[in-house]
Design an enzyme around this catalytic site. Structure first.
Site, mmCIF file in Angstrom:
data_model
loop_
_atom_site.group_PDB
_atom_site.id
_atom_site.type_symbol
_atom_site.label_atom_id
_atom_site.label_comp_id
_atom_site.label_asym_id
_atom_site.label_seq_id
_atom_site.Cartn_x
_atom_site.Cartn_y
_atom_site.Cartn_z
ATOM 1 N N ASP A 86 -10.461 -5.354 27.295
ATOM 2 C CA ASP A 86 -10.622 -6.783 26.981
ATOM 3 C C ASP A 86 -10.050 -7.057 28.749
ATOM 4 O O ASP A 86 -11.025 -8.193 29.071
ATOM 5 C CB ASP A 86 -8.625 -7.376 26.605
ATOM 6 C CG ASP A 86 -7.782 -7.179 28.021
ATOM 7 O OD1 ASP A 86 -8.110 -5.710 28.759
ATOM 8 O OD2 ASP A 86 -6.826 -8.304 27.779
ATOM 9 N N CYS A 138 -41.815 -0.664 17.379
ATOM 10 C CA CYS A 138 -42.006 -1.380 18.350
ATOM 11 C C CYS A 138 -41.658 -0.840 19.652
ATOM 12 O O CYS A 138 -42.451 -0.393 20.263
ATOM 13 C CB CYS A 138 -41.976 -3.288 18.281
ATOM 14 S SG CYS A 138 -42.398 -4.167 17.352
ATOM 15 N N ASP A 172 -7.479 0.542 25.605
ATOM 16 C CA ASP A 172 -6.609 0.057 26.314
ATOM 17 C C ASP A 172 -5.838 -0.392 25.978
ATOM 18 O O ASP A 172 -5.150 -0.720 25.227
ATOM 19 C CB ASP A 172 -7.693 -1.296 26.843
ATOM 20 C CG ASP A 172 -6.955 -1.484 28.704
ATOM 21 O OD1 ASP A 172 -6.373 -1.080 29.240
ATOM 22 O OD2 ASP A 172 -6.655 -2.618 28.675
ATOM 23 N N ASP A 190 -13.091 -2.091 31.735
ATOM 24 C CA ASP A 190 -13.187 -1.762 30.384
ATOM 25 C C ASP A 190 -14.944 -1.590 29.752
ATOM 26 O O ASP A 190 -15.554 -1.417 29.228
ATOM 27 C CB ASP A 190 -12.783 -1.886 29.341
ATOM 28 C CG ASP A 190 -11.269 -2.494 29.439
ATOM 29 O OD1 ASP A 190 -11.264 -1.321 29.725
ATOM 30 O OD2 ASP A 190 -10.348 -2.760 28.621
#
Length: 739
Positions: A626, A18, A426, A630
């Site tokens: 977090d 699809c 991070d 980010d």
């Protein structure tokens, strides 16, 4: 050419075929430079010449092949979009539920009570709403695909169920036709309705897994400020954010979000920029400092001048980066749909060829054998097991992950996980705790009453609004003495505080504060250098112009971080760290944790570019973060992993969420992903090996050898058994995987 890039939501896609159809149709339109469909998020990124073509043309073109393109999506109407998404998911659930409820009595009559009066008519009337109402989309899309000379999973479902239903209806209305030929007029209503019900269930499970794909954009949009307080004609006015102009003077009060990007012209404050930079400690801002829209003003009031508004603000640019990253991902072609693109026309061809061979070469009654063979091949080749292969394994894999604090968003995540080369993390809140804490207090004078000094330091720091002062207060709170009288308290911006308590004058702050007040620190230079090497923040405590103590403060490394890096190294994965913090801190953190490579003082765009650069060099990337800063990198990475304690936006942008923010779960999540995708491939293998063996038998290949002709009833049972085997194989994952 005046090229423009836009992302649109696509409704109605059920498989990667699809997505290919949507992409091909858009690319065929004059004025479209490129179109890239992300099946996982149901988003298409289109680059086009807005002079030659418009969004209305896209909408009309996509509608012609059975899908719907959402071209009008207002950023200000997020609640309406969320309501619409929930309504679509609710509709999918209802269709699956009601089709299963109706399929049950049809199956029961066919299997256990076939001889009750009017059994065929009862099954016919119950089957009609399942096919005509709940399963109508299969037939509508299959018809539109046929018009455009294409086939997909809907084509197979429509042909197999439609043929079974029509054949059964004919035998119900005209049973004497086959009886006159010496053949019992069997009906296969149960096969038709069970196929529809199971496929709808599989699609609901898949849609549920993808339901939050666009959540990151909505969370980002939710940060936008609706109004701003401006000064016009020497009067304070509250106006819509849309009416703010460059050069306007804005008033920002404590606790408010800053409306737009700009510069402070009067006053000072501490700004919580964690949603943009990811760094937990609020940043002190004074006159001429730049401030970012959507960040939070913690303390103090100030005036600012608007410099960037609308789509030029940093928040708007981050939103666009996330949209582009999500839309520009190469569509991950599910193995089932790759094979289905060939399998569907192949099965149809085999069914027709077998029917023709029986009609021209078979024994009498030729037409009966030909029709029964056609029906049997289509029924036995129904992609029910194929449709369940991915959702069932995904459901079990996700459930197993949830039990262990690992939330996996979709099947594409699982397929990508086994290819990862580099894990990027991070620092703040991921490697470290994200909260400044006092490490130790080093006493520089032996002739002071330490408890007394600490009580006085605590009393003074309680007056300060600086985040580092808060960490000192938390560390010393057990020494609180409410009877202490503080006089001449003075906060010196960017340096620290001064105060007199019990006739003793204290200076508490950084090196600059000591220097400004002619406090000699030469003898203690070794301690100062030590803190610099260890990348810790140092707070000097001077009493009556004499330095008495040093307080070291840092964002501590999580206990699990070192073990997590070691686990990833055992899997032959490199670990890189990106942070907005200074180079010294980043280097020290890397040394302590064993991280292979780091980059410091990076902005959101730098993180995104870092991921892109590695991908261009052929690496597969997992990004762990977090913060909102980010989000673009999490979306761009092949696998985005969010820490559960992080921002909602980071979690929504990610493919995997670690609920407790435990880095050790990264290795476990990658192992779980590999185990789940292995189960999916096993399911697909059994689904297809079943068809490879069953289709020739259904076509009558054994008839010349031993006279065996497969009954459509047995074909329906074999199809059901293939589905059961797939589900049972998926359930093995539940007990077979250990984190």
């Amino acid at each position: 050419m005046n090229l423009k890039k836009e992302t649109y939501q696509v409704e109605g896609m059920s498989c990667a075929v699809c997505a290919q159809s949507v992409e091909s149709m858009l690319k065929s339109i004059k004025g479209v430079n490129s179109a890239n469909v992300n099946f996982a998020s149901a988003i298409v990124l289109v680059e086009f010449d807005e002079i030659q073509v418009s969004a209305h043309d896209f909408e009309k073109s996509i509608e012609s092949i059975g899908y719907k393109l959402i071209t009008e999506q207002s950023d200000d109407n997020i609640k309406e979009l969320e309501f619409k998404e929930k309504a679509l998911l609710k509709k999918a659930k209802q269709k699956a539920l009601f089709s299963i409820l109706l399929a049950f009595p049809v199956f029961a009559v066919a299997m256990f009570f076939p001889n009750i009066p009017f059994a065929n008519w009862i099954m016919l009337f119950i089957a009609i709403p399942v096919l005509v109402w709940f399963g109508r989309d299969f037939y509508i899309i299959a018809y539109k695909q046929a018009i455009n000379k294409s086939v997909n999973m809907d084509t197979l479902v429509a042909l197999s169920t439609g043929t079974a239903f029509l054949f059964s209806t004919f035998n119900t209305i005209f049973p004497e036709f086959l009886i006159s030929k010496g053949i019992m007029p069997h009906v296969y209503f149960e096969a038709a309705v069970v196929i529809i019900a199971l496929i709808l269930l599989g699609r609901y499970l898949e849609e549920k897994a993808k339901a939050k794909t666009s959540g990151s954009i909505k969370k980002l949009l939710g940060l936008k400020v609706k109004t701003a307080r401006v000064i016009k004609n020497n009067q304070e006015q509250e106006i819509s954010i849309d009416n703010v102009e460059i050069g306007d003077i804005l008033i920002i009060r404590p606790g408010e979000r800053i409306p737009v990007d700009g510069k402070i012209i009067e006053g000072n404050s501490f700004i919580d920029e964690s949603m943009i930079t990811g760094e937990a400690i609020p940043v002190e801002k004074t006159e001429n400092d730049l401030v970012i829209g959507a960040t939070i003003n913690n303390t103090g009031s100030f005036k600012m001048i608007a410099q960037k508004i609308g789509k030029n603000t940093m928040l708007s640019q981050i939103i666009e980066m996330v949209k582009t990253a999500q839309g520009s991902k190469a569509p991950v072609q599910k193995l089932a749909d790759k094979i289905a693109s060939v399998f569907a026309p192949l099965v149809i061809s085999m069914a027709i060829i077998s029917a023709l061979m029986w009609y021209f070469l078979g024994p009498e009654p030729k037409i009966t054998y030909a029709f029964v063979t056609l029906v049997t091949v289509l029924i036995i080749a129904c992609p029910c097991a194929l449709g369940l292969a991915t959702p069932t394994a995904l459901m079990v894999g996700i459930g197993k992950g949830a039990e262990n604090g690992i939330l996996i968003k979709n099947a594409e995540t699982l397929e990508n996980a086994k290819q990862i080369d580099i894990v990027i993390v991070d620092k703040t809140g991921t490697i470290t705790k994200g909260q400044p804490e006092v490490n130790e207090i080093i006493w520089l004078k032996s002739d002071v009453k330490r408890d007394r000094v600490l009580e006085e330091v605590l009393a003074i720091e309680k007056r300060s609004e600086h985040p580092l002062a808060n960490s000192i207060v938390k560390y010393l709170i057990h020494l609180s003495n409410s009877s202490l009288n503080i006089v001449k308290f003075n906060s010196q911006t960017g340096m620290g505080v001064c105060a007199i308590i019990n006739k003793n004058k204290y200076h508490i702050g950084n090196y600059q504060l000591m220097k400004e007040n002619q406090i000699d620190i030469n003898e203690e230079q070794q301690y100062f250098n030590q803190f610099g090497d260890r990348a810790q923040t140092h707070v000097f405590v001077a009493k009556n112009k004499s330095l008495v103590a040093l307080i070291s403060i840092s964002d501590k490394i999580k206990e699990s971080s070192v073990r997590a890096v070691q686990d990833l190294h055992k899997m032959n994965l490199q670990v890189h760290m990106l942070t907005g913090d200074n180079k010294g801190t980043a280097e020290e953190i890397s040394k302590q944790t064993g991280i292979d490579k780091f980059k410091a003082e990076v902005l959101p765009k730098d993180k995104l570019d870092y991921v892109k650069d590695l991908q261009q060099n052929g690496y597969k990337i997992a990004m762990v973060g977090d913060g909102i800063n980010d989000s673009p990198a999490l979306s761009q990475a092949d696998i985005g992993i969010a820490m559960g304690h992080g921002t909602d936006t980071a979690i929504e942008s990610a493919d995997i969420t670690l609920v407790k923010g435990d880095l050790e779960k990264i290795a476990a999540s990658l192992k779980l992903s590999k185990a789940t995708v292995r189960t999916i491939k096993e399911n697909l293998f059994w689904a297809f090996i079943y068809n490879i063996i069953a289709i020739p038998i259904a076509a009558g290949i054994l008839y010349p050898v031993n006279g065996f002709m497969l009954s459509p009833m047995i074909a329906g049972g074999a199809m059901a058994f293939s589905s059961v085997s797939v589900v049972l194989n998926s359930l093995r994952l539940k007990s077979g995987f250990k984190t």
